[in-house]
Design an enzyme around this catalytic site. Sequence first.
Site, PDB file in Angstrom:
ATOM      1  N   GLY A   1       0.518  -5.129   0.814  1.00  0.00           N
ATOM      2  CA  GLY A   1      -0.654  -5.085  -0.056  1.00  0.00           C
ATOM      3  C   GLY A   1      -0.370  -5.687  -1.426  1.00  0.00           C
TER       4      GLY A   1
ATOM      5  N   GLU B   1       4.167  -5.687   7.149  1.00  0.00           N
ATOM      6  CA  GLU B   1       3.284  -4.705   7.796  1.00  0.00           C
ATOM      7  C   GLU B   1       3.581  -4.503   9.279  1.00  0.00           C
ATOM      8  OE1 GLU B   1       2.269  -6.851   5.528  1.00  0.00           O
ATOM      9  OE2 GLU B   1       0.624  -6.066   4.317  1.00  0.00           O
TER      10      GLU B   1
ATOM     11  N   GLU C   1      -0.877  -9.220  -1.015  1.00  0.00           N
ATOM     12  CA  GLU C   1      -2.323  -9.455  -0.849  1.00  0.00           C
ATOM     13  C   GLU C   1      -3.039  -9.385  -2.196  1.00  0.00           C
ATOM     14  OE1 GLU C   1      -2.481  -6.416   2.252  1.00  0.00           O
ATOM     15  OE2 GLU C   1      -3.366  -7.900   3.584  1.00  0.00           O
TER      16      GLU C   1
ATOM     17  N   ALA D   1       0.860  -1.177   0.000  1.00  0.00           N
ATOM     18  CA  ALA D   1       0.000   0.000   0.000  1.00  0.00           C
ATOM     19  C   ALA D   1       0.898   1.228   0.000  1.00  0.00           C
ATOM     20  CB  ALA D   1      -0.873  -0.011   1.245  1.00  0.00           C
TER      21      ALA D   1
HETATM   22  C1  3H9 Z   1       0.616  -2.391   3.340  1.00  0.00           C
HETATM   23  O1  3H9 Z   1       0.814  -2.859   2.266  1.00  0.00           O
HETATM   24  C2  3H9 Z   1      -0.688  -2.492   4.074  1.00  0.00           C
HETATM   25  C3  3H9 Z   1      -1.635  -3.515   3.511  1.00  0.00           C
HETATM   26  O2  3H9 Z   1      -1.437  -4.765   4.127  1.00  0.00           O
HETATM   27  C4  3H9 Z   1      -3.053  -3.177   3.820  1.00  0.00           C
HETATM   28  C5  3H9 Z   1      -3.613  -2.008   3.162  1.00  0.00           C
HETATM   29  C6  3H9 Z   1      -5.079  -1.830   3.457  1.00  0.00           C
HETATM   30  N1  3H9 Z   1       4.688   3.515   0.033  1.00  0.00           N
HETATM   31  O3  3H9 Z   1      13.361   1.712   0.095  1.00  0.00           O
HETATM   32  P1  3H9 Z   1      13.755   2.428  -1.133  1.00  0.00           P
HETATM   33  C7  3H9 Z   1       9.439   4.836  -1.428  1.00  0.00           C
HETATM   34  S1  3H9 Z   1       1.826  -1.514   4.150  1.00  0.00           S
HETATM   35  C8  3H9 Z   1       5.180   4.710  -0.287  1.00  0.00           C
HETATM   36  O4  3H9 Z   1      14.797   3.481  -1.029  1.00  0.00           O
HETATM   37  P2  3H9 Z   1      14.854  -0.003  -2.212  1.00  0.00           P
HETATM   38  C9  3H9 Z   1      10.571   5.153  -0.474  1.00  0.00           C
HETATM   39  O5  3H9 Z   1      10.160   6.025   0.542  1.00  0.00           O
HETATM   40  C10 3H9 Z   1       3.205  -1.510   3.033  1.00  0.00           C
HETATM   41  N2  3H9 Z   1       6.473   4.912  -0.640  1.00  0.00           N
HETATM   42  O6  3H9 Z   1      14.152   1.420  -2.320  1.00  0.00           O
HETATM   43  C11 3H9 Z   1      11.591   5.759  -1.408  1.00  0.00           C
HETATM   44  O7  3H9 Z   1      11.202   7.095  -1.644  1.00  0.00           O
HETATM   45  P3  3H9 Z   1      12.303   8.247  -1.857  1.00  0.00           P
HETATM   46  C12 3H9 Z   1       3.909  -2.806   3.028  1.00  0.00           C
HETATM   47  C13 3H9 Z   1       7.278   3.858  -0.658  1.00  0.00           C
HETATM   48  O8  3H9 Z   1      15.050  -0.447  -3.594  1.00  0.00           O
HETATM   49  C14 3H9 Z   1      11.402   4.974  -2.704  1.00  0.00           C
HETATM   50  O9  3H9 Z   1      10.101   4.410  -2.605  1.00  0.00           O
HETATM   51  N3  3H9 Z   1       5.088  -2.702   2.220  1.00  0.00           N
HETATM   52  C15 3H9 Z   1       6.830   2.581  -0.334  1.00  0.00           C
HETATM   53  O10 3H9 Z   1      16.006   0.058  -1.288  1.00  0.00           O
HETATM   54  C16 3H9 Z   1      12.406   3.865  -2.892  1.00  0.00           C
HETATM   55  O11 3H9 Z   1      12.406   3.061  -1.718  1.00  0.00           O
HETATM   56  C17 3H9 Z   1       6.273  -2.307   2.744  1.00  0.00           C
HETATM   57  O12 3H9 Z   1       6.405  -2.078   3.903  1.00  0.00           O
HETATM   58  C18 3H9 Z   1       5.466   2.415   0.016  1.00  0.00           C
HETATM   59  N4  3H9 Z   1       4.944   1.225   0.311  1.00  0.00           N
HETATM   60  O13 3H9 Z   1      13.770  -0.936  -1.514  1.00  0.00           O
HETATM   61  C19 3H9 Z   1       7.408  -2.212   1.765  1.00  0.00           C
HETATM   62  N5  3H9 Z   1       7.875   1.717  -0.431  1.00  0.00           N
HETATM   63  O14 3H9 Z   1      13.057   7.851  -3.089  1.00  0.00           O
HETATM   64  C20 3H9 Z   1       8.157  -0.916   1.977  1.00  0.00           C
HETATM   65  C21 3H9 Z   1       8.922   2.444  -0.825  1.00  0.00           C
HETATM   66  O15 3H9 Z   1      11.482   9.492  -1.976  1.00  0.00           O
HETATM   67  N6  3H9 Z   1       9.207  -0.714   1.018  1.00  0.00           N
HETATM   68  N7  3H9 Z   1       8.585   3.737  -0.961  1.00  0.00           N
HETATM   69  O16 3H9 Z   1      13.153   8.220  -0.614  1.00  0.00           O
HETATM   70  C22 3H9 Z   1      10.379  -1.386   1.063  1.00  0.00           C
HETATM   71  O17 3H9 Z   1      10.614  -2.255   1.863  1.00  0.00           O
HETATM   72  C23 3H9 Z   1      11.437  -0.963   0.082  1.00  0.00           C
HETATM   73  O18 3H9 Z   1      11.135   0.313  -0.365  1.00  0.00           O
HETATM   74  C24 3H9 Z   1      11.579  -1.898  -1.146  1.00  0.00           C
HETATM   75  C25 3H9 Z   1      12.572  -1.248  -2.160  1.00  0.00           C
HETATM   76  C26 3H9 Z   1      12.145  -3.247  -0.686  1.00  0.00           C
HETATM   77  C27 3H9 Z   1      10.279  -2.088  -1.835  1.00  0.00           C
END
Ligand code: 3H9
Length: 698
Positions: A102, A125, A105, A63
């Site tokens: 998400g 999450e 999901e 999400a």
């Molecule tokens: C969820 O899904 C809830 C659901 O169960 C239910 C819903 C109802 N949103 O980390 P990076 C941005 S909760 C917004 O440097 P990498 C990040 O801030 C979510 N922004 O890259 C950064 O921005 P900036 C569950 C996001 O290659 C840019 O993307 N998912 C999100 O080292 C690059 O990120 C997670 O918790 C996001 N979800 O790693 C996954 N994700 O360039 C969270 C990233 O402005 N994300 N950004 O600084 C990660 O773990 C890592 O970003 C990922 C890539 C592994 C994907």
Amino acid sequence: MSEVVGFELRGRNAIITIDNPPVNALSLGVRQGLMERVDRAAMDSEVLAIILIGLGRTFPAGADIREFDKPVEEPHLLSIIDHFDSIKKPIIAAIHGTALGGGLELALGCHFRVSLPTARFGTPEVKLGIFPGAAGTQRLPRVIGLDRSLELIVLGEPIDARTAFEYGLIDKLVEGDLLEGAISFTRKVLNENLAIQTSSEPREGIGSPEDFQEVIQKYRDIASKKMRGQESPHEAIESVIDGLKMPYDQAVKADRKRFPRCKDSIQSRALRYSFFAEREASKIPGVGKEITPREIKKGAVIGAGTMGGGILMCFADAGIPVLAIESSSEALETGMETISKNYQRMIERGRITETEKANRISLISTSLNFNDLSDADLIIEAAFEDLELKKEIFSKLNEIAKSGAILATNTSYMDINQIAAVTQRAEDIIGLHFFVPANVMKMLEVVRTSSSSPEALATGMQLAKQFKKVGGVAGVSHGFVANRSRAPLVREAQFLVEEGASPAQIDAVLRDFGLPMGVLAVSDMSGLDVSWRMRKSLAHLRDSEERYPHLADRLCEMGRFGRKAGYGYYSYSEGGNLPIPDPEVEEIALKVAEENGIERRKINDAEILDRCLYAAVNEGSKIVEEGIAYRASDIDIMWQYGFGFPRWRGGIMYHADVIGLSEVLDRIEEFHEIHGKLWQPSALLKELAQSGGSFTQK
Ligand code: 3H9
């Protein structure tokens, strides 16, 4: 029409593409687009099957976390996923990159899943203070079973595609082009008339909690131990339990109530703040993407003691050949033995294999000859904390190191400008401050001197990534950012013992707040003589108007150096690590108080917490005010990864914002009045408190 979700017909397949860089987060536009496009495909008689695929680097990674602070707008991800259940044409998720939260999901809502072997899957999450709230807690157990689901959901760690395939989460691993592979899989589904799988089946619950009591307890215990104080893993487990005892629809209804409660909790807010703060910490003002870090093909470490040994392991763990330099063969031998023992312990814990140990050790070469440093790309000095010694080492390095090599010191507090000044290549000098134990703690403080070049800083930050650590930049100042902001906490803990609190009381208050260990037990572990030596060496700079830690000196004068001596703020049974409250410390404190006119009294827990934390907050504020840290949030990240500060509290600066800066300032002013100069309130704190501002909220 949605701009972030595309639609294309390939034969009789509808290809729905998600294009929301950088990570294809499931923002409102994506959700609207998905609903629209899938419905269009469902209604189009030309379409026989639907393929969902992410453009760019990944399938949706979750999400959109930035939307969590706004009111939820339909379609909710859960509505989309549930809607997929009613679609009679097969929906296939084609996955690459990271299908997280998400994103996973959404994939679970599809009827089939194919993926590249490089993809990763997970439900992180809980790390954001929530749980998989779009039916992940209900659907995942139905697909991969309860034990494996709880492992993923409670720990939040991702698994690779092969494991996902083994678990039955993926129907097919695709080599080569993902879309072609997905189309070919779809052909099979249609040709063989494979039944559509909906992961909400069976609709009635999947068992009774009693049947799974043992496994549920296992994960409750893991959550309580590994994520002490954090609520979300327990909420996640409760949600999974709902799915055991209730039909699917009722369980997701319960989730719809549970999710907003978690999302709006103080802990979730702090964890989301931490997520973005961590990413922000990697950004160095003035060092843009055009700056290329230097390549580190070979490293070197001067000193193979506790710190040096840990740093050598970091290089070896990252697969970078490294040279260990020492002044005697005995020191080298002892250093290498310790490294070998540390790796052995990792084998015993199942973290690495014998072969991995051998490979890593083979990357470490040793020498007694400084001239052997001439081909290293990055040299880290980890010698004794003695400024003259360090200057001597750096003037030698100036002669020996190859041109363009980065020369770093691992000092934890010294003036690196002075060290850089003895060389003719000050632009290549940085600090690389590791935390103890260096191979374990995730923080790496990269210290910029007044002349460090952008390339040198970028290389330090790049090295942090290669070491799988979190890098953060600090300016030169006694103790830089992390240790400087923590020192007042230690100071207040010491004073509180002089004033009447026991080490056990102080440590219990801090542990209850969420710190992994009490601060005085940590001091005992590190050795009280370290800061004693530092106090003595800096005695000439002492401000006589500032209160002095007499008790800390007295303990050292008595040989109570901490754990290694068997006595410190606590006593230790022979060879034991468990701090045992020692009545003798109270007697010593009483005497010290008497000699120095300190009034002894009963001190309550609230005062202990405020004194310890606000002293650090006030110093943190001065650090930001002086530009030693770029942002208050960098301090918080250093505390989390350097000192184990509970991430669900954000950090000291975030915590101060949560309390309210005017309340914090009032308390600091009160302490200033009673305890004097050391509590001089920071000008920035005053300004923010008066203007209703905050350290960490933009
Ligand atoms: C969820 O899904 C809830 C659901 O169960 C239910 C819903 C109802 N949103 O980390 P990076 C941005 S909760 C917004 O440097 P990498 C990040 O801030 C979510 N922004 O890259 C950064 O921005 P900036 C569950 C996001 O290659 C840019 O993307 N998912 C999100 O080292 C690059 O990120 C997670 O918790 C996001 N979800 O790693 C996954 N994700 O360039 C969270 C990233 O402005 N994300 N950004 O600084 C990660 O773990 C890592 O970003 C990922 C890539 C592994 C994907």
